[in-house]
Scaffold this motif. Structure first.
Motif, PDB file in Angstrom:
ATOM      1  N   ILE A 250     -23.687 -67.009 -15.995  1.00  0.00           N
ATOM      2  CA  ILE A 250     -23.560 -67.536 -17.358  1.00  0.00           C
ATOM      3  C   ILE A 250     -23.788 -66.418 -18.372  1.00  0.00           C
ATOM      4  O   ILE A 250     -23.057 -66.289 -19.349  1.00  0.00           O
ATOM      5  CB  ILE A 250     -24.559 -68.690 -17.598  1.00  0.00           C
ATOM      6  CG1 ILE A 250     -24.192 -69.889 -16.715  1.00  0.00           C
ATOM      7  CG2 ILE A 250     -24.579 -69.090 -19.077  1.00  0.00           C
ATOM      8  CD1 ILE A 250     -22.840 -70.494 -16.983  1.00  0.00           C
ATOM      9  N   ILE A 251     -24.814 -65.598 -18.137  1.00  0.00           N
ATOM     10  CA  ILE A 251     -25.030 -64.397 -18.948  1.00  0.00           C
ATOM     11  C   ILE A 251     -24.209 -63.286 -18.299  1.00  0.00           C
ATOM     12  O   ILE A 251     -24.409 -62.944 -17.134  1.00  0.00           O
ATOM     13  CB  ILE A 251     -26.513 -64.012 -19.006  1.00  0.00           C
ATOM     14  CG1 ILE A 251     -27.304 -65.109 -19.717  1.00  0.00           C
ATOM     15  CG2 ILE A 251     -26.696 -62.666 -19.710  1.00  0.00           C
ATOM     16  CD1 ILE A 251     -28.792 -64.851 -19.756  1.00  0.00           C
ATOM     17  N   HIS A 252     -23.282 -62.715 -19.053  1.00  0.00           N
ATOM     18  CA  HIS A 252     -22.340 -61.768 -18.467  1.00  0.00           C
ATOM     19  C   HIS A 252     -22.803 -60.325 -18.540  1.00  0.00           C
ATOM     20  O   HIS A 252     -22.304 -59.489 -17.790  1.00  0.00           O
ATOM     21  CB  HIS A 252     -20.962 -61.958 -19.094  1.00  0.00           C
ATOM     22  CG  HIS A 252     -20.433 -63.345 -18.876  1.00  0.00           C
ATOM     23  ND1 HIS A 252     -20.269 -63.874 -17.615  1.00  0.00           N
ATOM     24  CD2 HIS A 252     -20.093 -64.327 -19.742  1.00  0.00           C
ATOM     25  CE1 HIS A 252     -19.819 -65.111 -17.717  1.00  0.00           C
ATOM     26  NE2 HIS A 252     -19.721 -65.417 -18.989  1.00  0.00           N
ATOM     27  N   SER A 253     -23.727 -60.026 -19.414  1.00  0.00           N
ATOM     28  CA  SER A 253     -24.477 -58.772 -19.452  1.00  0.00           C
ATOM     29  C   SER A 253     -25.326 -58.771 -20.715  1.00  0.00           C
ATOM     30  O   SER A 253     -25.154 -59.624 -21.600  1.00  0.00           O
ATOM     31  CB  SER A 253     -23.581 -57.529 -19.391  1.00  0.00           C
ATOM     32  OG  SER A 253     -23.275 -57.207 -18.038  1.00  0.00           O
ATOM     33  N   MET A 254     -26.242 -57.786 -20.787  1.00  0.00           N
ATOM     34  CA  MET A 254     -27.195 -57.737 -21.901  1.00  0.00           C
ATOM     35  C   MET A 254     -27.415 -56.289 -22.329  1.00  0.00           C
ATOM     36  O   MET A 254     -27.212 -55.364 -21.537  1.00  0.00           O
ATOM     37  CB  MET A 254     -28.536 -58.358 -21.487  1.00  0.00           C
ATOM     38  CG  MET A 254     -28.456 -59.824 -21.081  1.00  0.00           C
ATOM     39  SD  MET A 254     -29.976 -60.440 -20.313  1.00  0.00           S
ATOM     40  CE  MET A 254     -29.748 -59.881 -18.613  1.00  0.00           C
ATOM     41  N   VAL A 255     -27.863 -56.143 -23.565  1.00  0.00           N
ATOM     42  CA  VAL A 255     -28.230 -54.826 -24.093  1.00  0.00           C
ATOM     43  C   VAL A 255     -29.621 -54.955 -24.702  1.00  0.00           C
ATOM     44  O   VAL A 255     -29.865 -55.812 -25.559  1.00  0.00           O
ATOM     45  CB  VAL A 255     -27.224 -54.333 -25.157  1.00  0.00           C
ATOM     46  CG1 VAL A 255     -27.683 -53.001 -25.753  1.00  0.00           C
ATOM     47  CG2 VAL A 255     -25.833 -54.188 -24.548  1.00  0.00           C
ATOM     48  N   GLU A 256     -30.541 -54.102 -24.239  1.00  0.00           N
ATOM     49  CA  GLU A 256     -31.915 -54.116 -24.747  1.00  0.00           C
ATOM     50  C   GLU A 256     -32.123 -52.954 -25.720  1.00  0.00           C
ATOM     51  O   GLU A 256     -31.744 -51.815 -25.431  1.00  0.00           O
ATOM     52  CB  GLU A 256     -32.901 -53.988 -23.589  1.00  0.00           C
ATOM     53  CG  GLU A 256     -34.361 -54.015 -24.028  1.00  0.00           C
ATOM     54  CD  GLU A 256     -35.318 -53.777 -22.877  1.00  0.00           C
ATOM     55  OE1 GLU A 256     -36.108 -54.673 -22.576  1.00  0.00           O
ATOM     56  OE2 GLU A 256     -35.251 -52.672 -22.269  1.00  0.00           O
ATOM     57  N   TYR A 257     -32.744 -53.249 -26.845  1.00  0.00           N
ATOM     58  CA  TYR A 257     -32.988 -52.255 -27.895  1.00  0.00           C
ATOM     59  C   TYR A 257     -34.460 -51.840 -27.907  1.00  0.00           C
ATOM     60  O   TYR A 257     -35.325 -52.525 -27.353  1.00  0.00           O
ATOM     61  CB  TYR A 257     -32.558 -52.811 -29.250  1.00  0.00           C
ATOM     62  CG  TYR A 257     -31.050 -52.940 -29.366  1.00  0.00           C
ATOM     63  CD1 TYR A 257     -30.286 -51.942 -29.967  1.00  0.00           C
ATOM     64  CD2 TYR A 257     -30.377 -54.042 -28.831  1.00  0.00           C
ATOM     65  CE1 TYR A 257     -28.908 -52.047 -30.045  1.00  0.00           C
ATOM     66  CE2 TYR A 257     -28.997 -54.155 -28.903  1.00  0.00           C
ATOM     67  CZ  TYR A 257     -28.273 -53.155 -29.505  1.00  0.00           C
ATOM     68  OH  TYR A 257     -26.901 -53.248 -29.577  1.00  0.00           O
ATOM     69  N   VAL A 258     -34.734 -50.711 -28.549  1.00  0.00           N
ATOM     70  CA  VAL A 258     -36.084 -50.140 -28.527  1.00  0.00           C
ATOM     71  C   VAL A 258     -37.101 -51.008 -29.256  1.00  0.00           C
ATOM     72  O   VAL A 258     -38.303 -50.873 -29.041  1.00  0.00           O
ATOM     73  CB  VAL A 258     -36.096 -48.716 -29.127  1.00  0.00           C
ATOM     74  CG1 VAL A 258     -35.319 -47.754 -28.241  1.00  0.00           C
ATOM     75  CG2 VAL A 258     -35.546 -48.710 -30.553  1.00  0.00           C
ATOM     76  N   ASP A 259     -36.630 -51.923 -30.115  1.00  0.00           N
ATOM     77  CA  ASP A 259     -37.576 -52.804 -30.817  1.00  0.00           C
ATOM     78  C   ASP A 259     -37.941 -54.038 -29.995  1.00  0.00           C
ATOM     79  O   ASP A 259     -38.685 -54.909 -30.454  1.00  0.00           O
ATOM     80  CB  ASP A 259     -37.019 -53.237 -32.175  1.00  0.00           C
ATOM     81  CG  ASP A 259     -35.732 -54.051 -32.071  1.00  0.00           C
ATOM     82  OD1 ASP A 259     -35.269 -54.315 -30.931  1.00  0.00           O
ATOM     83  OD2 ASP A 259     -35.177 -54.431 -33.129  1.00  0.00           O
ATOM     84  N   GLY A 260     -37.420 -54.125 -28.756  1.00  0.00           N
ATOM     85  CA  GLY A 260     -37.719 -55.258 -27.895  1.00  0.00           C
ATOM     86  C   GLY A 260     -36.661 -56.341 -27.910  1.00  0.00           C
ATOM     87  O   GLY A 260     -36.721 -57.270 -27.095  1.00  0.00           O
ATOM     88  N   SER A 261     -35.687 -56.249 -28.805  1.00  0.00           N
ATOM     89  CA  SER A 261     -34.604 -57.236 -28.848  1.00  0.00           C
ATOM     90  C   SER A 261     -33.680 -57.060 -27.652  1.00  0.00           C
ATOM     91  O   SER A 261     -33.390 -55.934 -27.239  1.00  0.00           O
ATOM     92  CB  SER A 261     -33.783 -57.086 -30.132  1.00  0.00           C
ATOM     93  OG  SER A 261     -34.586 -57.287 -31.277  1.00  0.00           O
ATOM     94  N   VAL A 262     -33.217 -58.177 -27.115  1.00  0.00           N
ATOM     95  CA  VAL A 262     -32.213 -58.164 -26.052  1.00  0.00           C
ATOM     96  C   VAL A 262     -31.058 -59.050 -26.496  1.00  0.00           C
ATOM     97  O   VAL A 262     -31.239 -60.246 -26.738  1.00  0.00           O
ATOM     98  CB  VAL A 262     -32.778 -58.685 -24.713  1.00  0.00           C
ATOM     99  CG1 VAL A 262     -31.684 -58.682 -23.655  1.00  0.00           C
ATOM    100  CG2 VAL A 262     -33.963 -57.841 -24.260  1.00  0.00           C
ATOM    101  N   LEU A 263     -29.879 -58.460 -26.649  1.00  0.00           N
ATOM    102  CA  LEU A 263     -28.692 -59.223 -27.013  1.00  0.00           C
ATOM    103  C   LEU A 263     -27.903 -59.518 -25.747  1.00  0.00           C
ATOM    104  O   LEU A 263     -27.685 -58.629 -24.922  1.00  0.00           O
ATOM    105  CB  LEU A 263     -27.819 -58.438 -27.991  1.00  0.00           C
ATOM    106  CG  LEU A 263     -28.461 -58.016 -29.317  1.00  0.00           C
ATOM    107  CD1 LEU A 263     -27.409 -57.406 -30.248  1.00  0.00           C
ATOM    108  CD2 LEU A 263     -29.150 -59.182 -30.004  1.00  0.00           C
ATOM    109  N   ALA A 264     -27.495 -60.769 -25.605  1.00  0.00           N
ATOM    110  CA  ALA A 264     -26.762 -61.193 -24.418  1.00  0.00           C
ATOM    111  C   ALA A 264     -25.491 -61.910 -24.830  1.00  0.00           C
ATOM    112  O   ALA A 264     -25.441 -62.565 -25.875  1.00  0.00           O
ATOM    113  CB  ALA A 264     -27.626 -62.123 -23.558  1.00  0.00           C
ATOM    114  N   GLN A 265     -24.455 -61.791 -23.999  1.00  0.00           N
ATOM    115  CA  GLN A 265     -23.225 -62.558 -24.201  1.00  0.00           C
ATOM    116  C   GLN A 265     -23.155 -63.606 -23.099  1.00  0.00           C
ATOM    117  O   GLN A 265     -23.228 -63.275 -21.916  1.00  0.00           O
ATOM    118  CB  GLN A 265     -21.999 -61.638 -24.165  1.00  0.00           C
ATOM    119  CG  GLN A 265     -20.698 -62.316 -24.587  1.00  0.00           C
ATOM    120  CD  GLN A 265     -19.907 -62.859 -23.414  1.00  0.00           C
ATOM    121  OE1 GLN A 265     -20.054 -62.392 -22.290  1.00  0.00           O
ATOM    122  NE2 GLN A 265     -19.072 -63.850 -23.674  1.00  0.00           N
TER     123      GLN A 265
END
Length: 393
Positions: A250-265
């Motif tokens: 369902i989650i096709h991949s994610m990108v984690e940022y240095v501020d702790g945010s994780v964006l997922a599609q």
């Protein structure tokens, strides 16, 4: 109307691309359709879409298609062979090229499309695996657009900010999380893998794919190739990329940022989503994909990959570290081994053994010319053929 060539139109990517295009009448003009030898399906596609050109890689199939189209009164011109693929991928009337041919066979037409400055919608990860820097240089020098179609890379692309070409560090990105379903053998006893059949390996629990890609998913070589592809697409080293097994897809991949945010599609597992994204970019367009119902999601699971079960992941990382033509050697040996497995000439666990044997036998060259890449592709296939024959003795 936007002229589009679909390389590999009879395969899963090609059929889904035509389905999305069908939903947008008047926006796209199908300029060319291509296939290897599936005359019946390509004939039906040509009669529906009336492209200017059809290409059959197999010359005997091209003769059959040409005859059938003439009998139907179609004006579609039939070309054949690799030169035909290159012609329709780089033709002046084409703006978009869907690169849906599986394997190394897609490299030359995809490279021709990039050098001609097209929007290359890349569903053929092998082009970047084999020719990485060479391909990216062609995109840059010709001002081409490169949009990934693999669901994972398309998801990463959507989660990246503008200017990701500068590399993750410049954009505050800590990790790229590349998801994997784990395929049909994620929980199978290791001792049972010796008796796996091609049909079992191709029975993917979530995605509908061609047989070669389905086997790659079962060995997780698909994910290994995707690590290499992601390095080139997003200008990063493999240490930034982590594989996460997520069985629900369902989650096709994610990108984690240095501020702790994780964006997922997120979305239902359907290739029409990344295809529609690439066709419409920078806008969004209707894909026909069923909306994701969050209330139907009982759970989302995540686990690290088991490299004892999936040695192809280790081999892909080793090839990327070795550099030069090592990734081309990896890919060629894998194609030969998977082909032998599908033909029942090789047991499932021996696929990775053949690939490792080829990597050990061949010292990679610098991958700075197409000739060097294709030469090591050929040498790797010869070594793999010998290793496959030894497995049968």
């Amino acid at each position: 109307m936007i002229g589009i060539t679909i390389l590999g139109s009879t395969g899963t990517i090609g059929v889904n691309t035509l389905d999305v295009i069908r939903r947008h009448p008047g926006r796209f003009r199908v300029f060319a359709l291509t296939a290897k030898h599936n005359t019946a399906v390509l004939l039906a596609q040509c009669l529906e879409w009336q492209p200017a050109y059809a290409v059959m890689v197999d010359r005997h199939a091209a003769v059959a298609l040409r005859t059938a189209l003439r009998e139907q009164g179609s004006a579609t011109e039939v070309l054949d062979g690799g030169s035909g693929l290159i012609e329709v991928a780089s033709h002046p009337e084409v703006r978009y090229v869907m690169a849906g041919i599986v394997g190394a066979a897609g490299l030359l037409p995809n490279l021709a499309a990039a050098r001609a400055g097209k929007r290359v919608m890349l569903a053929n990860k092998e082009s970047l695996v084999m020719s990485g820097q060479l391909f990216m240089n062609a995109v840059r020098d010709a001002g081409a657009e490169l949009l990934p179609i693999d669901s994972e890379h398309n998801a990463i692309y959507q989660c990246m900010p503008v200017g990701f070409e500068r590399g993750p560090a410049a954009l505050g990105i800590r990790r790229i999380l590349l998801t994997a379903s784990g395929g049909p053998f994620r929980t199978r006893e290791l001792s049972e893998l010796h008796t796996v059949t091609p049909d079992e390996a191709c029975a993917h629990p979530k995605w509908v794919m061609g047989r070669k890609i389905s086997v790659d998913s079962a060995t997780m070589m698909n994910k290994g190739l995707e690590i290499i592809e992601a390095c080139w697409l997003f200008n990063t080293g493999q240490d930034t990329i982590e594989v996460v097994v997520h069985p629900q897809s369902i989650i096709h991949s994610m990108v984690e940022y240095v501020d702790g945010s994780v964006l997922a599609q997120l979305g239902n597992p359907d290739m029409r989503t990344p295809i529609a994204y690439a066709l419409g970019w920078p806008d969004r367009c209707e894909s026909g994909v069923k909306p994701l119902n969050f209330f139907d999601l009982k759970r989302l699971d995540f686990e690290p990959p088991d490299e004892q079960r999936f040695p192809s992941l280790r081999l892909a990382r080793e090839a990327m570290r070795a550099g030069g033509t090592a990734a081309a050697i990896l890919n060629a040996a894998n194609e030969e081994a998977v082909g032998a497995f599908l033909d029942c000439r090789l047991r499932f666990p021996a696929i990775a053994e053949v690939v490792e044997g080829a990597l050990s036998a061949l010292a990679p060259q610098p991958a700075d010319t197409l000739e060097a890449i294709l030469d090591d592709d050929r040498r790797a296939r010869e070594v793999a053929a010998r290793l496959i024959a030894q497995q049968r003795d």
